[in-house]
Design a protein around this motif. Structure first.
Motif, PDB file in Angstrom:
ATOM      1  N   GLY A  50       9.938  -3.884  10.910  1.00  0.00           N
ATOM      2  CA  GLY A  50       9.459  -2.602  11.383  1.00  0.00           C
ATOM      3  C   GLY A  50       8.916  -2.653  12.787  1.00  0.00           C
ATOM      4  O   GLY A  50       8.842  -3.719  13.410  1.00  0.00           O
ATOM      5  N   THR A  51       8.553  -1.480  13.263  1.00  0.00           N
ATOM      6  CA  THR A  51       7.949  -1.356  14.582  1.00  0.00           C
ATOM      7  C   THR A  51       6.684  -0.519  14.466  1.00  0.00           C
ATOM      8  O   THR A  51       6.544   0.303  13.560  1.00  0.00           O
ATOM      9  N   LEU A  52       5.819  -0.743  15.391  1.00  0.00           N
ATOM     10  CA  LEU A  52       4.621   0.059  15.550  1.00  0.00           C
ATOM     11  C   LEU A  52       4.723   0.687  16.928  1.00  0.00           C
ATOM     12  O   LEU A  52       4.348   0.074  17.926  1.00  0.00           O
ATOM     13  N   PRO A  53       5.315   1.884  17.005  1.00  0.00           N
ATOM     14  CA  PRO A  53       5.608   2.501  18.308  1.00  0.00           C
ATOM     15  C   PRO A  53       4.391   2.647  19.214  1.00  0.00           C
ATOM     16  O   PRO A  53       4.516   2.524  20.426  1.00  0.00           O
ATOM     17  N   THR A  54       3.229   2.893  18.640  1.00  0.00           N
ATOM     18  CA  THR A  54       2.040   3.100  19.470  1.00  0.00           C
ATOM     19  C   THR A  54       1.627   1.843  20.223  1.00  0.00           C
ATOM     20  O   THR A  54       0.935   1.926  21.228  1.00  0.00           O
ATOM     21  N   ARG A  55       2.064   0.679  19.741  1.00  0.00           N
ATOM     22  CA  ARG A  55       1.719  -0.579  20.396  1.00  0.00           C
ATOM     23  C   ARG A  55       2.941  -1.315  20.929  1.00  0.00           C
ATOM     24  O   ARG A  55       2.831  -2.411  21.461  1.00  0.00           O
ATOM     25  N   LEU A  56       4.116  -0.731  20.707  1.00  0.00           N
ATOM     26  CA  LEU A  56       5.372  -1.359  21.136  1.00  0.00           C
ATOM     27  C   LEU A  56       5.520  -2.767  20.584  1.00  0.00           C
ATOM     28  O   LEU A  56       5.964  -3.682  21.262  1.00  0.00           O
ATOM     29  N   THR A  57       5.135  -2.935  19.303  1.00  0.00           N
ATOM     30  CA  THR A  57       5.254  -4.238  18.665  1.00  0.00           C
ATOM     31  C   THR A  57       6.189  -4.146  17.469  1.00  0.00           C
ATOM     32  O   THR A  57       6.375  -3.073  16.891  1.00  0.00           O
ATOM     33  N   THR A  58       6.774  -5.274  17.131  1.00  0.00           N
ATOM     34  CA  THR A  58       7.607  -5.371  15.938  1.00  0.00           C
ATOM     35  C   THR A  58       6.935  -6.337  14.973  1.00  0.00           C
ATOM     36  O   THR A  58       6.075  -7.130  15.353  1.00  0.00           O
ATOM     37  N   PHE A  59       7.348  -6.264  13.724  1.00  0.00           N
ATOM     38  CA  PHE A  59       6.762  -7.151  12.725  1.00  0.00           C
ATOM     39  C   PHE A  59       7.761  -7.364  11.590  1.00  0.00           C
ATOM     40  O   PHE A  59       8.706  -6.594  11.434  1.00  0.00           O
ATOM     41  N   THR A  60       7.531  -8.429  10.845  1.00  0.00           N
ATOM     42  CA  THR A  60       8.271  -8.676   9.614  1.00  0.00           C
ATOM     43  C   THR A  60       7.247  -8.920   8.514  1.00  0.00           C
ATOM     44  O   THR A  60       6.230  -9.579   8.741  1.00  0.00           O
ATOM     45  N   VAL A  61       7.522  -8.364   7.365  1.00  0.00           N
ATOM     46  CA  VAL A  61       6.615  -8.493   6.228  1.00  0.00           C
ATOM     47  C   VAL A  61       7.429  -8.926   5.013  1.00  0.00           C
ATOM     48  O   VAL A  61       8.257  -8.161   4.522  1.00  0.00           O
ATOM     49  N   PRO A  62       7.195 -10.146   4.528  1.00  0.00           N
ATOM     50  CA  PRO A  62       7.899 -10.575   3.324  1.00  0.00           C
ATOM     51  C   PRO A  62       7.259  -9.949   2.091  1.00  0.00           C
ATOM     52  O   PRO A  62       6.074  -9.609   2.095  1.00  0.00           O
ATOM     53  N   GLY A  63       8.077  -9.777   1.062  1.00  0.00           N
ATOM     54  CA  GLY A  63       7.560  -9.230  -0.179  1.00  0.00           C
ATOM     55  C   GLY A  63       8.374  -9.687  -1.371  1.00  0.00           C
ATOM     56  O   GLY A  63       9.485 -10.218  -1.229  1.00  0.00           O
ATOM     57  N   LEU A  64       7.797  -9.487  -2.528  1.00  0.00           N
ATOM     58  CA  LEU A  64       8.452  -9.825  -3.784  1.00  0.00           C
ATOM     59  C   LEU A  64       8.134  -8.706  -4.767  1.00  0.00           C
ATOM     60  O   LEU A  64       6.977  -8.276  -4.871  1.00  0.00           O
ATOM     61  N   LEU A  65       9.149  -8.218  -5.442  1.00  0.00           N
ATOM     62  CA  LEU A  65       8.975  -7.170  -6.444  1.00  0.00           C
ATOM     63  C   LEU A  65       9.404  -7.687  -7.809  1.00  0.00           C
ATOM     64  O   LEU A  65      10.454  -8.324  -7.931  1.00  0.00           O
ATOM     65  N   ILE A  66       8.607  -7.399  -8.805  1.00  0.00           N
ATOM     66  CA  ILE A  66       9.010  -7.587 -10.197  1.00  0.00           C
ATOM     67  C   ILE A  66       9.122  -6.181 -10.757  1.00  0.00           C
ATOM     68  O   ILE A  66       8.127  -5.451 -10.836  1.00  0.00           O
ATOM     69  N   ASP A  79       4.170  -5.317  -7.074  1.00  0.00           N
ATOM     70  CA  ASP A  79       4.585  -5.286  -5.669  1.00  0.00           C
ATOM     71  C   ASP A  79       3.719  -6.259  -4.869  1.00  0.00           C
ATOM     72  O   ASP A  79       2.572  -5.957  -4.551  1.00  0.00           O
ATOM     73  N   TYR A  80       4.277  -7.430  -4.589  1.00  0.00           N
ATOM     74  CA  TYR A  80       3.568  -8.463  -3.824  1.00  0.00           C
ATOM     75  C   TYR A  80       4.044  -8.387  -2.379  1.00  0.00           C
ATOM     76  O   TYR A  80       5.166  -8.758  -2.074  1.00  0.00           O
ATOM     77  N   MET A  81       3.193  -7.864  -1.512  1.00  0.00           N
ATOM     78  CA  MET A  81       3.553  -7.676  -0.112  1.00  0.00           C
ATOM     79  C   MET A  81       2.488  -8.319   0.759  1.00  0.00           C
ATOM     80  O   MET A  81       1.310  -8.329   0.417  1.00  0.00           O
ATOM     81  N   ASP A  82       2.916  -8.829   1.895  1.00  0.00           N
ATOM     82  CA  ASP A  82       1.990  -9.417   2.850  1.00  0.00           C
ATOM     83  C   ASP A  82       1.300  -8.299   3.632  1.00  0.00           C
ATOM     84  O   ASP A  82       1.695  -7.963   4.733  1.00  0.00           O
ATOM     85  N   GLY A  83       0.281  -7.700   3.021  1.00  0.00           N
ATOM     86  CA  GLY A  83      -0.459  -6.620   3.663  1.00  0.00           C
ATOM     87  C   GLY A  83      -1.137  -7.052   4.942  1.00  0.00           C
ATOM     88  O   GLY A  83      -1.303  -6.257   5.880  1.00  0.00           O
ATOM     89  N   LEU A  84      -1.504  -8.314   5.038  1.00  0.00           N
ATOM     90  CA  LEU A  84      -2.125  -8.809   6.269  1.00  0.00           C
ATOM     91  C   LEU A  84      -1.124  -8.833   7.410  1.00  0.00           C
ATOM     92  O   LEU A  84      -1.486  -8.677   8.566  1.00  0.00           O
ATOM     93  N   GLY A  85       0.147  -9.015   7.093  1.00  0.00           N
ATOM     94  CA  GLY A  85       1.185  -8.973   8.109  1.00  0.00           C
ATOM     95  C   GLY A  85       1.268  -7.590   8.742  1.00  0.00           C
ATOM     96  O   GLY A  85       1.410  -7.452   9.964  1.00  0.00           O
ATOM     97  N   VAL A  86       1.144  -6.557   7.926  1.00  0.00           N
ATOM     98  CA  VAL A  86       1.138  -5.189   8.447  1.00  0.00           C
ATOM     99  C   VAL A  86      -0.146  -4.954   9.243  1.00  0.00           C
ATOM    100  O   VAL A  86      -0.115  -4.394  10.332  1.00  0.00           O
ATOM    101  N   SER A  87      -1.270  -5.397   8.696  1.00  0.00           N
ATOM    102  CA  SER A  87      -2.552  -5.208   9.379  1.00  0.00           C
ATOM    103  C   SER A  87      -2.567  -5.887  10.753  1.00  0.00           C
ATOM    104  O   SER A  87      -3.057  -5.329  11.716  1.00  0.00           O
ATOM    105  N   SER A  88      -2.004  -7.083  10.821  1.00  0.00           N
ATOM    106  CA  SER A  88      -2.021  -7.793  12.101  1.00  0.00           C
ATOM    107  C   SER A  88      -1.127  -7.104  13.136  1.00  0.00           C
ATOM    108  O   SER A  88      -1.402  -7.164  14.333  1.00  0.00           O
ATOM    109  N   ALA A  89      -0.083  -6.423  12.691  1.00  0.00           N
ATOM    110  CA  ALA A  89       0.774  -5.685  13.633  1.00  0.00           C
ATOM    111  C   ALA A  89       0.036  -4.506  14.238  1.00  0.00           C
ATOM    112  O   ALA A  89       0.308  -4.087  15.343  1.00  0.00           O
ATOM    113  N   ARG A  90      -0.933  -3.982  13.495  1.00  0.00           N
ATOM    114  CA  ARG A  90      -1.687  -2.818  13.960  1.00  0.00           C
ATOM    115  C   ARG A  90      -2.761  -3.167  14.982  1.00  0.00           C
ATOM    116  O   ARG A  90      -3.272  -2.302  15.660  1.00  0.00           O
ATOM    117  N   LYS A  91      -3.129  -4.425  15.064  1.00  0.00           N
ATOM    118  CA  LYS A  91      -4.233  -4.832  15.971  1.00  0.00           C
ATOM    119  C   LYS A  91      -3.785  -4.960  17.397  1.00  0.00           C
ATOM    120  O   LYS A  91      -2.714  -5.190  17.750  1.00  0.00           O
TER     121      LYS A  91
END
Length: 119
Positions: A78-94, A107-119
């Protein structure tokens, strides 16, 4: 997810389905209980987020001994247009499915990966 359509997503669930987030981020619920909670929860989360999902890559899918359960690994790009950054977030679904509808998701998702993209 790509279109951020809570209606399309919720329509995949049974009325009494549960979507759980065992690694929930601060300020985010640990679960949505019921189809309408899934709809409302994703509507709120997606409308409040500036994040744009560009792609969801399937890494692997695993059959289980239970024909109603599948395990899937994925990576969200994904991208965070307001910061012009991209990110990848791994996840696992059962995912538990009955009669073509989702009854439960872990839903096991790396929420910290999303949070770090926002900083």
């Amino acid at each position: 997810m790509l279109d951020k359509s809570p209606d399309d997503l919720a329509d995949l669930y049974t009325i009494d389905a549960v979507h759980e987030f065992p690694f929930s981020s601060p300020g985010f619920p640990s679960s949505f209980e019921g189809r309408e909670a899934v709809r409302a929860g994703y509507r709120a989360a997606w409308s409040a987020s500036p994040i744009q999902v560009e792609e969801v890559r399937r890494v692997a899918a695993y059959e289980t001994t239970d024909p109603e359960v599948i395990v899937a690994e994925h990576v969200v790009l994904g991208t965070l247009p307001t910061r012009l950054t991209t990110f990848t977030v791994p996840g696992l679904l059962i995912v538990h499915v009955r009669n073509g509808l989702i009854t439960r998701v872990h839903d096991y998702m790396d929420g910290l990966g999303v949070s770090s993209a926002r900083k």
